[in-house]
Design a protein around this motif. Structure first.
Motif, PDB file in Angstrom:
ATOM      1  N   VAL A   1     -75.507  -7.021  -9.328  1.00  0.00           N
ATOM      2  CA  VAL A   1     -75.484  -5.598  -9.678  1.00  0.00           C
ATOM      3  C   VAL A   1     -75.226  -5.452 -11.176  1.00  0.00           C
TER       4      VAL A   1
ATOM      5  N   THR B   1     -79.454 -13.429  -4.721  1.00  0.00           N
ATOM      6  CA  THR B   1     -79.185 -12.046  -4.327  1.00  0.00           C
ATOM      7  C   THR B   1     -77.761 -11.647  -4.690  1.00  0.00           C
TER       8      THR B   1
ATOM      9  N   GLY C   1     -84.732  -4.550  -8.275  1.00  0.00           N
ATOM     10  CA  GLY C   1     -83.442  -3.876  -8.228  1.00  0.00           C
ATOM     11  C   GLY C   1     -83.622  -2.405  -7.914  1.00  0.00           C
ATOM     12  N   ASN C   2     -82.616  -1.813  -7.295  1.00  0.00           N
ATOM     13  CA  ASN C   2     -82.668  -0.401  -6.908  1.00  0.00           C
ATOM     14  C   ASN C   2     -81.823   0.465  -7.835  1.00  0.00           C
TER      15      ASN C   2
ATOM     16  N   VAL D   1     -77.843  -0.453 -11.656  1.00  0.00           N
ATOM     17  CA  VAL D   1     -78.928  -1.108 -10.923  1.00  0.00           C
ATOM     18  C   VAL D   1     -78.273  -1.927  -9.817  1.00  0.00           C
ATOM     19  N   ASP D   2     -78.693  -1.681  -8.582  1.00  0.00           N
ATOM     20  CA  ASP D   2     -78.060  -2.289  -7.415  1.00  0.00           C
ATOM     21  C   ASP D   2     -79.034  -3.236  -6.710  1.00  0.00           C
ATOM     22  N   ASN D   3     -78.488  -4.099  -5.890  1.00  0.00           N
ATOM     23  CA  ASN D   3     -79.297  -5.007  -5.062  1.00  0.00           C
ATOM     24  C   ASN D   3     -80.320  -5.777  -5.893  1.00  0.00           C
ATOM     25  N   ILE D   4     -79.898  -6.329  -7.007  1.00  0.00           N
ATOM     26  CA  ILE D   4     -80.808  -7.099  -7.851  1.00  0.00           C
ATOM     27  C   ILE D   4     -81.073  -8.445  -7.182  1.00  0.00           C
TER      28      ILE D   4
ATOM     29  N   VAL E   1     -72.349   1.752 -10.579  1.00  0.00           N
ATOM     30  CA  VAL E   1     -73.523   0.880 -10.542  1.00  0.00           C
ATOM     31  C   VAL E   1     -74.710   1.602 -11.179  1.00  0.00           C
TER      32      VAL E   1
ATOM     33  N   THR F   1     -73.459  -2.694 -13.726  1.00  0.00           N
ATOM     34  CA  THR F   1     -72.631  -1.492 -13.784  1.00  0.00           C
ATOM     35  C   THR F   1     -72.522  -1.013 -15.227  1.00  0.00           C
TER      36      THR F   1
END
Length: 140
Positions: free
Chosen positions: A120, A117, A31-32, A98-101, A96, A122
């Protein structure tokens, strides 16, 4: 809680596996972190492989093998801490954290690749038992 514009709030992100029908090999979660979320370096438990890749602002949990439900009823869990400082334009929103988990792995019975995919995390912490819906939005 809730987060406040211009103030730093620390969150503990907890990830938990479920027990699949078939064992899963080479499982991992990535995650990003958005630009205003900072990796704090604290992870738990110590035996889980959780790392931060600063060049990509990416958190990686290298799970390895997840046993099938028929052989194990104990889920795996890993936690890490992040710090969030909301900007003024995030007031009254649920930003958000943690994004793109993405979860990936290989089904050990079928040898099929698994990829989940679009997840996210929040500030709306609806899976936290102490969470109240009014706690998710950033305050001014």
């Amino acid at each position: 809680m809730p987060a406040k514009v211009g103030s730093k709030t620390t969150y503990t992100v907890t990830l938990t596996t479920t027990q699949p029908t078939n064992a899963v090999e080479n499982a991992e979660v990535r995650g990003n972190l958005p630009s205003n979320v900072r990796w704090m370096g604290a992870t738990s438990p110590a035996n889980e492989d959780v790392a931060f890749i600063p060049e990509r602002n990416e958190v990686v949990w290298r799970i390895g093998r997840i046993d099938a439900a028929a052989t194990s009823t104990v889920p795996r869990t890993a936690a890490f801490q992040i710090e969030f400082e909301p900007a003024f334009n995030q007031a009254r929103t649920q930003p958000v954290l943690v994004d793109n988990i993405v979860f990936t792995g290989t089904d050990s019975f079928t040898s099929q690749n698994i990829s989940i995919t679009g997840l996210v995390l929040t500030t709306s912490l609806s899976t936290d038992p102490t969470y109240s819906s009014k706690d998710g939005a950033v305050r001014e």
